[in-house]
Write a protein that holds these residues in place. Sequence first.
Motif, PDB file in Angstrom:
ATOM      1  N   LEU A 200      32.976  44.418  -9.437  1.00  0.00           N
ATOM      2  CA  LEU A 200      31.923  45.311  -8.942  1.00  0.00           C
ATOM      3  C   LEU A 200      30.715  45.324  -9.881  1.00  0.00           C
ATOM      4  O   LEU A 200      29.568  45.369  -9.422  1.00  0.00           O
ATOM      5  CB  LEU A 200      32.466  46.727  -8.777  1.00  0.00           C
ATOM      6  CG  LEU A 200      33.226  46.994  -7.491  1.00  0.00           C
ATOM      7  CD1 LEU A 200      33.827  48.392  -7.510  1.00  0.00           C
ATOM      8  CD2 LEU A 200      32.328  46.828  -6.293  1.00  0.00           C
TER       9      LEU A 200
ATOM     10  N   ARG B 147      28.677  42.342  -9.148  1.00  0.00           N
ATOM     11  CA  ARG B 147      27.893  42.515  -7.919  1.00  0.00           C
ATOM     12  C   ARG B 147      26.683  43.408  -8.167  1.00  0.00           C
ATOM     13  O   ARG B 147      25.603  43.161  -7.634  1.00  0.00           O
ATOM     14  CB  ARG B 147      28.751  43.124  -6.824  1.00  0.00           C
ATOM     15  CG  ARG B 147      29.652  42.140  -6.159  1.00  0.00           C
ATOM     16  CD  ARG B 147      30.250  42.747  -4.925  1.00  0.00           C
ATOM     17  NE  ARG B 147      31.417  41.997  -4.519  1.00  0.00           N
ATOM     18  CZ  ARG B 147      32.349  42.474  -3.732  1.00  0.00           C
ATOM     19  NH1 ARG B 147      32.264  43.707  -3.270  1.00  0.00           N
ATOM     20  NH2 ARG B 147      33.375  41.732  -3.397  1.00  0.00           N
TER      21      ARG B 147
ATOM     22  N   MET C  20      28.055  51.287  -4.283  1.00  0.00           N
ATOM     23  CA  MET C  20      28.754  50.545  -5.332  1.00  0.00           C
ATOM     24  C   MET C  20      28.978  51.418  -6.554  1.00  0.00           C
ATOM     25  O   MET C  20      30.055  51.375  -7.158  1.00  0.00           O
ATOM     26  CB  MET C  20      27.952  49.305  -5.738  1.00  0.00           C
ATOM     27  CG  MET C  20      28.087  48.151  -4.801  1.00  0.00           C
ATOM     28  SD  MET C  20      27.227  46.752  -5.530  1.00  0.00           S
ATOM     29  CE  MET C  20      27.586  45.507  -4.352  1.00  0.00           C
TER      30      MET C  20
ATOM     31  N   GLU D  18      31.831  53.685  -5.853  1.00  0.00           N
ATOM     32  CA  GLU D  18      33.098  52.964  -5.934  1.00  0.00           C
ATOM     33  C   GLU D  18      33.485  52.696  -7.383  1.00  0.00           C
ATOM     34  O   GLU D  18      34.656  52.788  -7.744  1.00  0.00           O
ATOM     35  CB  GLU D  18      32.987  51.646  -5.162  1.00  0.00           C
ATOM     36  CG  GLU D  18      34.314  51.007  -4.873  1.00  0.00           C
ATOM     37  CD  GLU D  18      34.193  49.837  -3.925  1.00  0.00           C
ATOM     38  OE1 GLU D  18      35.141  49.030  -3.895  1.00  0.00           O
ATOM     39  OE2 GLU D  18      33.177  49.729  -3.224  1.00  0.00           O
TER      40      GLU D  18
END
Length: 141
Positions: free
Chosen positions: A32, A35, A70, A73
């Motif tokens: 993550l 990303r 994101m 998360e």
Amino acid sequence: MKPEVTRLIGELKAADFCCRKLIRLNQELEELNHRMLGLSHDRPALTPEQERSDLPMPTYFHGYTSPLAMMEEITKLEQDMLYYRRRLYECKPIELLSMRDQNILFDLYFFRMRQEDVAEKYGYTRRGLIKKINQILNAVI
């Protein structure tokens, strides 16, 4: 076997589960973060025929996740990691044992070695190893 011994063995198995879960969560968190920074390239995996082809391959637009989602998360993963770390720290009685006894327990319950192999490694018979394990667990409890 005493219920306390059974409980401690369960705690060892839970600690093993927590270690594996932490490793998996850490890998997801790293993915993550890549990303978020824009370092990863999500593209479909190509078949061997497609890789050899000179023709242009179709591109797919994967589900876009907003940076805010994101970050949410990532915070959820970090909270899960903290929970499993706390569970792992609850297994403190093992620290009271000698290093040899800790290694015996770790070989059996973390690394899942066979009893015969552990007994041979530490110079016990299989039956003697079982007695030693019961002594170790009784010392902890």
